[in-house]
Motif scaffolding. Structure first.
Motif, PDB file in Angstrom:
ATOM      1  N   PRO A   1       0.801  -1.237   0.000  1.00 38.38           N
ATOM      2  CA  PRO A   1       0.000   0.000   0.000  1.00 38.38           C
ATOM      3  C   PRO A   1       0.826   1.275   0.000  1.00 38.38           C
ATOM      4  CG  PRO A   1      -0.802  -1.558   1.642  1.00 38.38           C
ATOM      5  CD  PRO A   1       0.507  -2.088   1.147  1.00 38.38           C
ATOM      6  N   THR A   2       1.948   1.252   0.729  1.00 37.07           N
ATOM      7  CA  THR A   2       2.726   2.479   0.879  1.00 37.07           C
ATOM      8  C   THR A   2       4.142   2.277   0.368  1.00 37.07           C
ATOM      9  OG1 THR A   2       1.471   2.965   2.888  1.00 37.07           O
ATOM     10  CG2 THR A   2       3.448   4.275   2.492  1.00 37.07           C
ATOM     11  N   GLN A   3       4.546   3.120  -0.572  1.00 40.48           N
ATOM     12  CA  GLN A   3       5.915   3.128  -1.072  1.00 40.48           C
ATOM     13  C   GLN A   3       6.577   4.440  -0.654  1.00 40.48           C
ATOM     14  OE1 GLN A   3       7.587   0.540  -3.789  1.00 40.48           O
ATOM     15  NE2 GLN A   3       6.663  -0.166  -1.899  1.00 40.48           N
ATOM     16  N   TYR A   4       7.748   4.332  -0.040  1.00 37.33           N
ATOM     17  CA  TYR A   4       8.457   5.513   0.443  1.00 37.33           C
ATOM     18  C   TYR A   4       9.571   5.869  -0.544  1.00 37.33           C
ATOM     19  CZ  TYR A   4       5.936   4.408   4.706  1.00 37.33           C
ATOM     20  OH  TYR A   4       4.938   4.133   5.616  1.00 37.33           O
ATOM     21  N   THR A   5       9.501   7.069  -1.101  1.00 35.70           N
ATOM     22  CA  THR A   5      10.488   7.520  -2.073  1.00 35.70           C
ATOM     23  C   THR A   5      11.658   8.168  -1.355  1.00 35.70           C
ATOM     24  OG1 THR A   5       8.712   7.942  -3.658  1.00 35.70           O
ATOM     25  CG2 THR A   5      10.849   8.934  -4.127  1.00 35.70           C
ATOM     26  N   LEU A   6      12.870   7.694  -1.640  1.00 35.91           N
ATOM     27  CA  LEU A   6      14.051   8.206  -0.953  1.00 35.91           C
ATOM     28  C   LEU A   6      14.541   9.513  -1.561  1.00 35.91           C
ATOM     29  CD1 LEU A   6      16.077   4.900  -0.389  1.00 35.91           C
ATOM     30  CD2 LEU A   6      14.400   6.007   1.096  1.00 35.91           C
ATOM     31  N   GLN A   7      14.208   9.754  -2.793  1.00 35.54           N
ATOM     32  CA  GLN A   7      14.688  10.959  -3.459  1.00 35.54           C
ATOM     33  C   GLN A   7      14.195  12.211  -2.738  1.00 35.54           C
ATOM     34  OE1 GLN A   7      13.577  11.131  -7.563  1.00 35.54           O
ATOM     35  NE2 GLN A   7      14.865  12.905  -8.034  1.00 35.54           N
ATOM     36  N   GLY A   8      15.127  13.102  -2.481  1.00 37.68           N
ATOM     37  CA  GLY A   8      14.788  14.365  -1.836  1.00 37.68           C
ATOM     38  C   GLY A   8      14.874  14.340  -0.325  1.00 37.68           C
ATOM     39  N   HIS A   9      15.200  13.186   0.266  1.00 46.09           N
ATOM     40  CA  HIS A   9      15.313  13.093   1.729  1.00 46.09           C
ATOM     41  C   HIS A   9      16.791  13.007   2.121  1.00 46.09           C
ATOM     42  CE1 HIS A   9      11.021  12.559   2.698  1.00 46.09           C
ATOM     43  NE2 HIS A   9      10.955  11.936   1.538  1.00 46.09           N
ATOM     44  N   ARG A  10      17.280  14.062   2.704  1.00 46.50           N
ATOM     45  CA  ARG A  10      18.692  14.093   3.093  1.00 46.50           C
ATOM     46  C   ARG A  10      18.956  13.213   4.308  1.00 46.50           C
ATOM     47  NH1 ARG A  10      20.616  20.452   2.388  1.00 46.50           N
ATOM     48  NH2 ARG A  10      20.201  20.578   0.123  1.00 46.50           N
ATOM     49  N   ASP A  11      18.076  13.291   5.291  1.00 48.17           N
ATOM     50  CA  ASP A  11      18.253  12.484   6.505  1.00 48.17           C
ATOM     51  C   ASP A  11      17.473  11.178   6.322  1.00 48.17           C
ATOM     52  OD1 ASP A  11      18.522  11.380   9.011  1.00 48.17           O
ATOM     53  OD2 ASP A  11      18.145  13.263  10.077  1.00 48.17           O
ATOM     54  N   VAL A  12      18.123  10.208   5.690  1.00 44.28           N
ATOM     55  CA  VAL A  12      17.455   8.956   5.360  1.00 44.28           C
ATOM     56  C   VAL A  12      17.053   8.191   6.610  1.00 44.28           C
ATOM     57  CG1 VAL A  12      17.750   6.718   4.214  1.00 44.28           C
ATOM     58  CG2 VAL A  12      18.629   8.793   3.145  1.00 44.28           C
ATOM     59  N   LYS A  13      17.878   8.225   7.644  1.00 41.45           N
ATOM     60  CA  LYS A  13      17.574   7.483   8.873  1.00 41.45           C
ATOM     61  C   LYS A  13      16.339   8.048   9.575  1.00 41.45           C
ATOM     62  CE  LYS A  13      22.244   5.760   9.690  1.00 41.45           C
ATOM     63  NZ  LYS A  13      23.393   5.674  10.622  1.00 41.45           N
ATOM     64  N   ALA A  14      16.224   9.360   9.591  1.00 41.34           N
ATOM     65  CA  ALA A  14      15.039   9.981  10.205  1.00 41.34           C
ATOM     66  C   ALA A  14      13.793   9.629   9.396  1.00 41.34           C
ATOM     67  CB  ALA A  14      15.225  11.493  10.285  1.00 41.34           C
ATOM     68  N   TYR A  15      13.945   9.610   8.088  1.00 38.91           N
ATOM     69  CA  TYR A  15      12.832   9.250   7.215  1.00 38.91           C
ATOM     70  C   TYR A  15      12.429   7.793   7.444  1.00 38.91           C
ATOM     71  CZ  TYR A  15      10.164   8.825   2.824  1.00 38.91           C
ATOM     72  OH  TYR A  15       9.188   8.626   1.888  1.00 38.91           O
ATOM     73  N   ALA A  16      13.424   6.924   7.660  1.00 39.61           N
ATOM     74  CA  ALA A  16      13.150   5.508   7.933  1.00 39.61           C
ATOM     75  C   ALA A  16      12.403   5.347   9.255  1.00 39.61           C
ATOM     76  CB  ALA A  16      14.451   4.713   7.967  1.00 39.61           C
ATOM     77  N   ALA A  17      12.777   6.144  10.251  1.00 43.64           N
ATOM     78  CA  ALA A  17      12.091   6.093  11.543  1.00 43.64           C
ATOM     79  C   ALA A  17      10.628   6.497  11.392  1.00 43.64           C
ATOM     80  CB  ALA A  17      12.796   7.016  12.543  1.00 43.64           C
ATOM     81  N   GLN A  18      10.388   7.526  10.599  1.00 37.16           N
ATOM     82  CA  GLN A  18       9.009   7.964  10.345  1.00 37.16           C
ATOM     83  C   GLN A  18       8.222   6.869   9.624  1.00 37.16           C
ATOM     84  OE1 GLN A  18       8.730  11.560   7.977  1.00 37.16           O
ATOM     85  NE2 GLN A  18       6.627  11.120   7.394  1.00 37.16           N
ATOM     86  N   ALA A  19       8.857   6.242   8.634  1.00 37.44           N
ATOM     87  CA  ALA A  19       8.199   5.180   7.869  1.00 37.44           C
ATOM     88  C   ALA A  19       7.873   3.993   8.770  1.00 37.44           C
ATOM     89  CB  ALA A  19       9.089   4.728   6.717  1.00 37.44           C
ATOM     90  N   ALA A  20       8.787   3.643   9.666  1.00 36.81           N
ATOM     91  CA  ALA A  20       8.561   2.510  10.573  1.00 36.81           C
ATOM     92  C   ALA A  20       7.377   2.779  11.486  1.00 36.81           C
ATOM     93  CB  ALA A  20       9.820   2.238  11.391  1.00 36.81           C
ATOM     94  N   ARG A  21       7.279   4.010  11.986  1.00 30.03           N
ATOM     95  CA  ARG A  21       6.141   4.368  12.846  1.00 30.03           C
ATOM     96  C   ARG A  21       4.830   4.287  12.061  1.00 30.03           C
ATOM     97  NH1 ARG A  21       9.882   8.300  14.644  1.00 30.03           N
ATOM     98  NH2 ARG A  21       8.966   9.882  13.275  1.00 30.03           N
ATOM     99  N   GLN A  22       4.857   4.770  10.836  1.00 29.35           N
ATOM    100  CA  GLN A  22       3.645   4.753  10.020  1.00 29.35           C
ATOM    101  C   GLN A  22       3.226   3.324   9.684  1.00 29.35           C
ATOM    102  OE1 GLN A  22       4.529   7.217   6.613  1.00 29.35           O
ATOM    103  NE2 GLN A  22       4.293   9.125   7.742  1.00 29.35           N
TER     104      GLN A  22
END
Length: 424
Positions: free
Chosen positions: A137-158
């Motif tokens: 259902p949800t695909q997370y696009t890495l392009q444009g995200h400088r802090d990949v680890k913070a983005y991963a943490a947000q994705a994990a919570r979601q």
């Protein structure tokens, strides 16, 4: 065993079949009216077939296949090129990419193994007329995200919120991935430096392989890691081998951070630590406490310590010191946390396959779609024919009415007698 034609016809998208039928007709230079006459229908009705607006019956399909001089099964079967997996490996090396030729041979063998197991799963689905929908259902696009680890943490919570996991452990992640996404998860033996890999093929969907020789804690982390890849590149995986040089790619950074955050949610870990400190009257958690907390979440001792470093509870140097003490096994035994016995040879084989896969094997066997030798050679490779009755009994709810009117499950001996005629 070739799947039932009607089953395949029911499973193929009408648009796909329409395109194949049109190509086959044009190749033989047959006009639409001639094909319509062969079916005994009007040309407008035939045109609706080639537009994907009307579904064919098996008899009509056979008629057109005969007219076009093609194999009816080839018109509805999944093309071989749609079953070929492209994969993303995850493995650890103690040296810089040395001996790559040897590694490549081992990786190719593992890909072939997953290919065979996933294809067998597809065959079972086709035999039984089951339809699998691979959907993330949800695909997370890495392009444009400088802090990949913070983005991963947000994705994990979601993802935890979407799956309604709260802050609890996820011991049945493989089953969850199959039920929620239609992912096929298998376990088999690989070289020790291979943790697992994710693969995708249009005809198979997403597939994950785990190293069955690794402890459950490591398998859970690998599975969560591959889920990270699943959520960023579910249908566009390229062959990529993780080595000392590839760990710093954005994809690997995301998957690694996602695995930590998904298996060890921040709020859950903080509450666990807080409750422990309260029980200890303000004292810091002991080694036994740390071992118990890591066991609670089903992760390795080292992984839990690294999470505590990440959350600011421990200095990074403590990870090496505490893990070097090698007290986990003894501590688990003293806390009675390691009570699982090693699996038997049969259990080890059965553990390689998803639960739904094993249920399909039993269902196909019960419907006389599989013979014992097909099960032992392909679908549950390695088991002995004498094991089949026990496997079928464990996955089949067979009940009878007792003398007092209560409904009870048929005992194994009774079920064995009912199956013996097929095993002799």
């Amino acid at each position: 065993m070739q799947p039932n034609l009607a089953t395949l016809l029911n499973q193929i998208p009408t648009a796909t079949l329409a395109e194949r039928l049109t190509q086959a007709r044009n190749k033989k230079k047959i006009i639409q009216q001639e094909a319509a006459d062969a079916l005994g229908i009007s040309r407008p009705t035939f045109i609706s077939i080639e537009k994907g607006q009307r579904r064919l019956s098996p008899t009509e399909l056979l008629t057109l296949a005969d007219l076009y001089e093609v194999d009816a099964f080839n018109l509805v079967a999944t093309p071989q090129d749609e079953l070929d997996l492209t994969v993303q490996f995850r493995y650890d090396l103690t040296r810089q990419d040395l001996g790559m030729e040897m590694q490549r041979d081992a990786l190719d063998t593992a890909i072939k193994q997953l290919q065979e197991m996933a294809t067998a799963y597809l065959e079972l689905e086709q035999m039984l007329g089951k339809k699998r929908i691979f959907h993330v259902p949800t695909q997370y696009t890495l392009q444009g995200h400088r802090d990949v680890k913070a983005y991963a943490a947000q994705a994990a919570r979601q993802e935890r919120a979407r799956l309604q996991l709260g802050d609890e452990p996820v011991p049945h992640l493989a089953q969850l991935l199959e039920e929620e996404y239609g992912v096929r998860v298998f376990r088999f033996s690989m070289p020790s430096w291979v943790s697992g890999f994710y693969g995708y093929a249009p005809g198979l969907g997403g597939c994950i392989a785990l190293n069955e020789d690794h402890p459950p804690e490591r398998q859970l982390h690998t599975l969560a890691h591959e889920k990270g890849h699943l959520n960023t590149a579910a249908q566009s995986i390229q062959v990529q081998v993780q080595s000392a040089r590839s760990r710093n790619t954005p994809e690997e950074q995301f998957a690694g951070a996602f695995a930590m955050q998904f298996t060890l949610p921040e709020l859950g870990v903080r509450k666990l630590v807080s409750d422990c400190i309260e029980r200890n009257d303000g004292e810091a958690p002991s080694i036994a406490d740390l071992v118990a907390m890591s066991h609670h979440y089903g992760v390795s001792f080292e992984a839990f310590l690294r999470r505590l470093v990440d959350l600011g509870y421990l200095p990074s140097g403590e990870v090496k010191r505490l893990t070097s003490m090698k007290v986990v096994k003894e501590t688990k035994q003293s806390l009675k946390l390691s009570t699982q016995r090693p699996p038997s040879a049969l259990e080890r084989i059965l553990n390689r396959y998803p639960e739904r896969y094993k249920q399909y094997v039993v269902e196909a066997y019960e419907k006389d779609l599989l013979e014992p030798n097909e099960i032992t050679r392909r679908y549950l490779a390695g088991i002995h024919p004498s094991d089949i009755a026990a496997i079928v009994a464990s996955y089949t709810q067979v009940t009878y009415m007792d003398q007092d009117g209560s409904v009870v499950r048929l005992n194994f001996e009774g079920y064995q007698e009912r199956l013996n005629w097929r095993l002799s």
